[in-house]
Every structure is written in C-alpha cells, then in structure tokens.
Design a protein around this motif. Structure first.
Motif, PDB file in Angstrom:
ATOM      1  N   UNK A  44     -23.611  69.606 -36.739  1.00 29.91           N
ATOM      2  CA  UNK A  44     -23.204  68.443 -35.964  1.00 29.91           C
ATOM      3  C   UNK A  44     -21.746  67.918 -36.067  1.00 29.91           C
ATOM      4  N   UNK A  45     -21.110  68.055 -37.213  1.00 31.88           N
ATOM      5  CA  UNK A  45     -19.611  67.937 -37.038  1.00 31.88           C
ATOM      6  C   UNK A  45     -18.799  69.038 -36.064  1.00 31.88           C
ATOM      7  N   UNK A  46     -19.441  70.366 -36.387  1.00 20.84           N
ATOM      8  CA  UNK A  46     -18.853  71.269 -35.516  1.00 20.84           C
ATOM      9  C   UNK A  46     -18.880  70.999 -34.021  1.00 20.84           C
TER      10      UNK A  46
ATOM     11  N   UNK B 267     -14.424  74.149 -41.263  1.00 18.32           N
ATOM     12  CA  UNK B 267     -13.222  73.152 -40.962  1.00 18.32           C
ATOM     13  C   UNK B 267     -13.727  71.973 -40.448  1.00 18.32           C
ATOM     14  N   UNK B 268     -14.617  71.773 -39.676  1.00 20.75           N
ATOM     15  CA  UNK B 268     -14.805  70.502 -39.007  1.00 20.75           C
ATOM     16  C   UNK B 268     -15.655  69.686 -40.041  1.00 20.75           C
ATOM     17  N   UNK B 269     -16.629  70.400 -40.861  1.00 24.95           N
ATOM     18  CA  UNK B 269     -17.391  69.643 -41.936  1.00 24.95           C
ATOM     19  C   UNK B 269     -16.567  69.123 -43.212  1.00 24.95           C
ATOM     20  N   UNK B 270     -15.445  69.944 -43.370  1.00 27.07           N
ATOM     21  CA  UNK B 270     -14.743  69.580 -44.534  1.00 27.07           C
ATOM     22  C   UNK B 270     -13.684  68.213 -43.890  1.00 27.07           C
TER      23      UNK B 270
ATOM     24  N   UNK C 228     -16.985  78.129 -25.319  1.00 28.20           N
ATOM     25  CA  UNK C 228     -18.257  78.278 -25.821  1.00 28.20           C
ATOM     26  C   UNK C 228     -18.302  77.502 -27.197  1.00 28.20           C
ATOM     27  N   UNK C 229     -19.442  77.062 -27.738  1.00 24.67           N
ATOM     28  CA  UNK C 229     -19.644  76.289 -28.967  1.00 24.67           C
ATOM     29  C   UNK C 229     -20.314  77.114 -29.906  1.00 24.67           C
TER      30      UNK C 229
ATOM     31  N   UNK D 283      -8.034  64.112 -31.476  1.00 29.30           N
ATOM     32  CA  UNK D 283      -9.114  64.715 -31.145  1.00 29.30           C
ATOM     33  C   UNK D 283      -9.728  64.497 -32.582  1.00 29.30           C
ATOM     34  N   UNK D 284      -8.984  64.541 -33.537  1.00 35.08           N
ATOM     35  CA  UNK D 284      -9.625  64.335 -35.102  1.00 35.08           C
ATOM     36  C   UNK D 284     -10.097  62.775 -35.041  1.00 35.08           C
ATOM     37  N   UNK D 285      -9.235  61.729 -34.796  1.00 43.37           N
ATOM     38  CA  UNK D 285      -9.631  60.498 -34.650  1.00 43.37           C
ATOM     39  C   UNK D 285     -10.838  60.124 -33.982  1.00 43.37           C
ATOM     40  N   UNK D 286     -10.946  60.723 -32.872  1.00 38.88           N
ATOM     41  CA  UNK D 286     -12.130  60.607 -32.067  1.00 38.88           C
ATOM     42  C   UNK D 286     -13.308  61.200 -32.658  1.00 38.88           C
ATOM     43  N   UNK D 287     -13.105  62.324 -33.362  1.00 41.82           N
ATOM     44  CA  UNK D 287     -14.395  63.158 -33.982  1.00 41.82           C
ATOM     45  C   UNK D 287     -14.989  62.092 -35.038  1.00 41.82           C
ATOM     46  N   UNK D 288     -13.957  61.412 -35.836  1.00 41.85           N
ATOM     47  CA  UNK D 288     -14.413  60.721 -37.317  1.00 41.85           C
ATOM     48  C   UNK D 288     -15.249  59.473 -36.290  1.00 41.85           C
ATOM     49  N   UNK D 289     -14.658  58.975 -35.314  1.00 42.00           N
ATOM     50  CA  UNK D 289     -15.396  57.796 -34.458  1.00 42.00           C
ATOM     51  C   UNK D 289     -16.753  58.148 -34.166  1.00 42.00           C
TER      52      UNK D 289
END
Length: 776
Positions: free
Chosen positions: A658-660, A630-633, A184-185, A715-721
């Motif tokens: 959106x970051x989340x 955490x995602x936003x930071x 779930x999100x 996952x973090x690198x993909x999220x940034x891209x």
C-alpha cells in the motif's frame, strides 16, 4: 605525416572522420573473401560468435558473405566502410541508393554480437517493418534475433520484441513505450529493456529536424474544447481593419477596431482581468484562422485535422499542436473536437536519443548539420564516397522576379523534358502548391502523378515508378526518402537494393539516353540540407541525372527572412533575373532561416535540460520505491503509529504494498503538476524578463529550480497524509480511501512545434530580424 596522408586530409571534407583506418579493414576483408566463401552455411553461421566482432576484418568478410547468401546482395566496399563508421559510433553520410539499409543492418548485427542491445530507429512504421523483414534472413544467418514494433503492436508483442538483439521501430514508438513504462506500478508491466545502442536511420531528420518535438503521454481530463463561437467571430473579421498580421514573426493581433468589434459581439470588456480566458481564446482562434492554412500546415482527412511535417512534407502521424491551438483549428474546420487531457509525462526526441550510451546513424545529408550533431550529440560524420562517381548535372538556380513568372518557367521546363521521354521529379513546398502545379501541367497536356500528404500511404509505389520513361511526379518534400528511384521504373513491391525488371531493360536505356531523372525544385527550402535531399534523388549509383531549382524574389523564404532586401536590376523578357546580387538575396534568406532555426533549437534545449535533470531525480526516487522498500521505510518513519497499527491488522506485506502504491501515485501526480507549472512559466516568462531587459532563461531557472527542489518533499508529505487516512481489515487495506484515482484512459501523441513559437521564441525572431539583411 606522409605526403599521401597529408593530401588525403586536405581533400577530405572539413570536420569529417578519417576513413583510412576503415578502408584498411575493408581491404583486409577482401583478401579473406575467397576463404570465407568456401565455408558451408552451417560453418558461416557457426563463425558468428561474440569473438567474431573482435576481428573487424573477419566480421566484414563473414557479414559480406552472409548478405550475399541470405539476400542475394554482396555489399560493396563503401557499404562495409559505412558499417565500420557506424560501429565506431559515427554518423555515416552515404548518398541515395548506396545501400544504407544493408550497411546499417551489418552494424546492428555487429553490436548485437558484442552483446549490446540495439534499437534501429526509423521515421515511420513502414520503414521499420520493411527493413526488419527485408534484413531478417541476414540476421538469421548471423544468429542475431530481430523484431519490429509499430503503432498496432500489443503490449505483449512489444515486450517480446524488446527482447530481441536488434529492434526496428519508429523513434516515436520507442519514446512512447518509455513514457508508459515510466508510469507502471509493477516492474512486470514494463515492456522495454534497457538498450545500449541507438542506430538512427535518416539521422539528420530525427536528430535535427525533430530533435525538440515532445513525445507526450496524456491522461483523460475534463478540459473543454474550443468554443465554436470564437471561430465564427474571427472568421468575420477583416484584415487590415480588425487585425494586423506580421508574417515575419508569424504573429497576428487585434487592432483597436478589432477589439471594439469583438467586444460588441461578445458584450464584454475584452481586456478586463476577469475576461483573460476569453481574450486568450479569441487570440488563439485568430491565429488558427489567419496563420494556419489548410493544405499547407495541415490537411483534413477522415473528419480530422492532420498536421503536415514541414521538413518531410508527410502527414505528421500522431502529432497535434498544443491543446488550445489544436482545438481552435478543429473549430475553424467545424470538426468534432479530438480528445484532450492532462500531460502526465513527456520527453523530447533529443533527450530520448541522449539516453543511449552509444549513438550512431546514417543519412545522405549529414555534413550540412555536422556542427549541430557534434554540439548536441557529440557525433562526428564519416563521409563515405559513392560506389560509382556521381555524374549528375546540377544547374545553377533560375531566379525570377515574381512567383507567376517562376511558375510559368517551371511548367515549360517540365513539359520540355517530358516531350523527350525524360522522367521528372518535382519537389514543391506544400500540398497546395503541388496540386496547383499538377492542374497547370494537365492544362499543358501532361498527366502527372501527385505525391503529397494526402496520399502518402501510396508513397513507396509512386516513387518506385518515378524513374519510368516520361513519368512526371509532383511531390512535396517527402520525395520518397527510403525508397529508391531506379531509371526505367520498377515493381512497387521490390525491396531497395534489388534489381527490378526495368533496371537492365530497354526502359532504363531509354531514360539514360534522355539524360536520366531530372529533379526540379520549385523553390529553395528553409534549409539547404532539404535542397540537397531533393537533388540527391537523381544520379544514384553513377546513373545520369540532373537537377535545377526555380526561385523567385516573392518566395516565402525571401519575404520572411530577407524582407528588407530589394533588387532593381534588369529583367529578361520572361521575368528572369541574372544579377548576382539578386541571387545573393535568396542565399542570404536561406542562411538567415537556418540561423534562426539553430538558435531556436539551442534556446529550446536550454529549457529542456533543466526539466530533464529534474525528471531524472524523480525517476531515481520512483525506481527506488518500485523495486525496493523505500516507501515502506519512509512511511514507517513519518507515520509510525499508523504504520504499526495497519501492520498489526493487515500484515507487513500488505502495508508495504500500500505504501508503495501511494508514494508512486503522489510522485506521478506531483510530476504532472510540475510539468503544467513549467509550461505556464515558460510561456509567460518573457513578459517579466524581456520588458525589464532580463534573460528569459535565467528568470525561468529562478523559479523552476526551487519548484523542482520542492517536488520530492511535496510528494512525501502528500504520501504521509494519504497513508494516515488508510483503513484496514484482516482482508486487506482499502486503498480507495487514499484517493489514488489514476486517469481512466491514457494516450500518446507528439506535440507538433507551435508554428508560431512560444512567445519568447517570437521575441527571438524579432530580435534577429532587426539585424539581418544588413551585412553582405
């Protein structure tokens, strides 16, 4: 230590829990019974407070009286002993018909009164719903909320049910809800709340037989079904000429002639590197055709392949084999392919149970697997004696040289018992055998009722009448666990623990005079515990009864697990074998089978331990993202310019949301890809390890550990891209640009153990087979 205590420990089963403290509490509860009986209903309910459970004797006295008033049943002392064993976090071994359901309900209520949420896990929807409804009045009198969940429950119904103090549900449904909640999100979309206590009914079945069964959440993917050409092709191949079968290792492979025939039909070089996918598809089709048998490993019902649970004989609801094998069997049976997809997440039953801080359970056959329950779950066994001594007569096995001789003897035994009016319950190995035996009985003038995976929906009704005068019930291993067999029969709708009309009537007297229920086993199962489960259907609560097993030296158990053992002793005119050495062979084969299963359990658990640790790390990250900032930071640190620009246009809240969503998507995506990588790694690791004399587990960890450590970084690198590709307006952020495409549909199922095992498991079987049969 007092002499009496020493004697008690001497006669107690080794490895079992000392019952003396529990008995002392029950005796004290008995002394308080008169006082509690004088309470009004309102006063009894008012006594059910969190303080009550602090005084176990008072709790037992109140619980006993609540059961008497709410259910019309006064729990026996042994039932309260079982309740106390459960409250102490043990597995209570209680014989069939001794009232495990009521003992479990009282224990669940006790945990709930302590403020601990309880999940009572059963093996199917029927038992979960039945027990929740049946025990409902007891819980109401103790002011404990109760609910149940089944396959048909909606998300809102599930969410409400999980709020109850005690929840009854199949273990699979609890696992599926956990898997769905993991994806779930929004926390508000989750249905479960954390529970502290797992109370497991049929604990041996759930904790041992199905421990390593993966529960799977899959998402729609574009995967091709099996090509029917391969099913048609292998169907025309000839055994011995085109392929060789190794029944011992549950394996089949093409011969040189078979490979040439396949190449001729398909017009290609089967072993060329570019044709690896074709070679794999042909091999899977060959396994499906040769080693999986209709009405033994599966049945076809309503146009679909339904797998059969080997340990219970029932249809394994929601279970399927790994996708390639499932599709091959569907092609073999010329059926429409069932949905396939990418595995998004999975959890084994053992890992699911391990999440609960407190685990306890009840079953009739726990001591046989006491070592595994301690090794894998840190559980001990409390062997609770029956309320009345068991007087069942268990005859020695009758061993025959051939299957044909054995089947003749089985029919003669059943016909003779039936002629006296004695009811007979016959336990067979599979659906095909049950139907074959039924036909032979009809020809002998006996009309049996057949209970197998083809009519398991009628199980409770059939088993309820299995004790009627002259009844002959032919069953697979399911044998109606969870439903009492009462001498004289009884109404199918009667709840276990209540007395049907036939209980005290002439029907019961007639059956008792004939010797009670006779249980006939047509062969030893691969586990002595399954034998004991079948035998335990007779002789409930001091009833008369008997059991006898018929075996042969041609039984599957012997030919698979003791193939090198031979017997050359004398035979009787009917083919019966009395030689002790021959009987040893059957027992030896069963011990080998049990040893193989235990080693496979340990082997599978070693692989899954690492996967579980990696999943917990991902879940911790996921929870921090979903419930915090955490995602936003992270995106503000890794993409400061883009983060500042989006915030200026759409606002801080929109950017954080959106970051989340981006980070949650990439975590889930990376985990699904990691699971696929691990599955491929494990299936092929033996090729590089066993061939070089290396430990497959070490080689697996050598690659799996670094891959797991890279997962969160990937996952973090993909999220940034993805975040850097976002565009925004004053109306909000366009998340579609980030490519957050989740599956259009998801579904849950259980992956039935690969009947042949993974390749490393087959190697293990082969290794064990080299040594077995050499020691006496």
């Amino acid at each position: 230590m007092a002499l009496r205590d020493r004697f008690r420990r001497l006669v107690q089963k080794p490895g079992s829990v000392d019952l003396a403290p529990f008995r002392a509490v029950v005796e004290e509860a008995g002394r308080r019974e008169d006082r509690i009986r004088r309470l009004t209903d309102a006063e009894l309910t008012a006594a059910s407070t969190p303080d009550l459970i602090a005084d176990l004797a008072e709790f037992c006295a109140v619980g006993r009286e609540a059961a008497r008033r709410a259910l019309g049943e006064r729990p026996f002392d042994v039932q309260l002993t079982g309740t106390l064993a459960l409250l102490a976090g043990h597995v209570a071994e209680m014989a069939t018909g001794e009232g495990k359901t009521l003992a479990g309900a009282l224990a669940a209520a006790g945990y709930a009164l302590r403020g601990e949420s309880v999940h009572v896990m059963s093996v199917n929807d029927y038992l979960a719903r039945r027990d929740a409804e049946w025990m409902g009045p007891l819980y109401a009198m103790l002011e404990v909320s109760v609910a149940s969940v089944g396959q048909a429950s909606t998300p809102d119904e599930r969410r409400e049910a999980y709020r109850a103090g005690v929840l009854y549900a199949p273990v699979s449904e609890i696992g599926f809800d956990l898997l769905r909640d993991r994806l779930v999100t929004d926390p508000a979309d989750a249905v479960q709340r954390e529970a502290r206590v797992a109370l497991i009914d049929e604990a041996d079945s759930v904790l041992v037989d199905e421990a390593m069964v993966p529960l799977v959440l899959a998402g729609a993917a574009d995967l091709d079904p099996a090509d029917p050409r391969y099913a048609d092709l292998v169907r025309r191949l000839r055994p011995g000429l085109h392929y060789a079968t190794d029944e011992e290792g549950r394996n089949v492979q093409l011969t040189a002639a078979g490979a040439r025939e396949v190449e001729r039909v398909l017009g290609l070089d089967l072993y060329a590197p570019e044709n690896l996918a074709t070679l794999t598809a042909v091999n899977v089709a060959l396994h499906a055709e040769v080693l999986l048998h209709r009405d033994v490993d599966y049945i076809v019902r309503d146009g679909a392949v339904k797998l059969i649970s080997e340990s219970r004989g029932r249809v394994a609801l929601l279970q399927r084999w790994p996708d390639g094998l499932q599709a091959a069997v569907e092609a073999k049976e010329e059926l429409e392919a069932s949905p396939s997809g990418e595995i998004l997440d999975s959890i084994t039953v053992q890992e699911l149970i391990g999440r609960y801080p407190v685990r306890c359970g009840m079953t009739g056959t726990a001591m046989a697997v006491a070592g595994q329950l301690t090794e894998f779950y840190s559980l001990q066994i409390a062997v609770v004696p029956p309320n009345r001594p068991c007087v069942r007569e268990d005859e020695p096995d009758r061993l025959y040289a051939t299957t044909a001789d054995k089947e003749v003897a089985v029919v003669e035994e059943i016909v003779a018992a039936h002629a006296t009016g004695r009811p007979v319950l016959v336990g067979t190995g599979d659906v095909a055998e049950s139907e074959r035996l039924a036909r032979r009985l009809v020809r002998a003038g006996v009309e049996p009722v057949v209970l197998n995976a083809k009519n398991d929906a009628e199980e409770a009704a059939i088993i309820a009448e299995a004790g009627a005068p002259g009844a002959v019930t032919v069953s697979t291993q399911m044998a109606g666990r969870g439903t009492d067999i009462r001498l004289g029969g009884g109404p199918a709708a009667s709840a276990p623990g209540t007395a049907p009309a036939g209980r005290d009537g002439s029907g019961r007297d007639e059956v008792a005079a004939a010797g009670g229920l006779l249980v006939v086993g047509t062969g030893r199962y691969h586990s002595s515990r399954l034998d004991d489960q079948l035998r335990g259907r007779a002789g409930r609560q001091g009833d008369p009864g008997g059991s006898v097993f018929f075996t042969s030296l041609q039984d599957d158990l012997v030919t698979r697990f003791a193939p090198d053992e031979t017997h050359k002793g004398p035979l009787g005119d009917d083919g019966r074998v009395d030689d002790k050495g021959a009987h040893w062979i059957v027992g030896h084969a069963q011990r080998v089978a049990e040893g193989v299963d235990l080693e496979l359990h340990r082997n599978t658990w070693r692989y899954n331990q690492l996967i579980g640790l990696q999943r917990r790390e991902v879940l911790a990250e996921r929870d921090a993202v979903m419930t915090g900032d955490a995602a936003d930071r992270a995106t503000a640190a890794d993409a400061p310019a883009g983060h500042a620009e989006l915030t200026k246009i759409a606002g801080a809240d929109a950017v954080a949301a959106a970051a989340r969503q981006i980070v949650l998507f990439q975590l889930d995506r990376c985990w699904a890809e990691h699971l696929a990588f691990l599955a491929d790694l494990r299936e092929g690791i033996h090729l590089r390890s066993l061939g070089r004399g290396l430990d497959p587990l070490v080689e697996f960890n050598r690659e799996a550990v670094p891959a797991g450590k890279r997962l969160l970084g990937d996952a973090r690198r993909r999220s940034v891209a993805a975040f850097e590709d976002l565009t925004a307006t004053e109306d909000g952020i366009d998340l579609d640009a980030a490519g957050l495409k989740r599956p259009s549909a998801t579904w849950t199922y259980l992956v039935h153990d690969n009947p042949f095992g993974s390749l490393d498991e087959r190697a293990l079987r082969g290794l064990i087979s080299m040594f077995k049969g050499r020691r006496r």
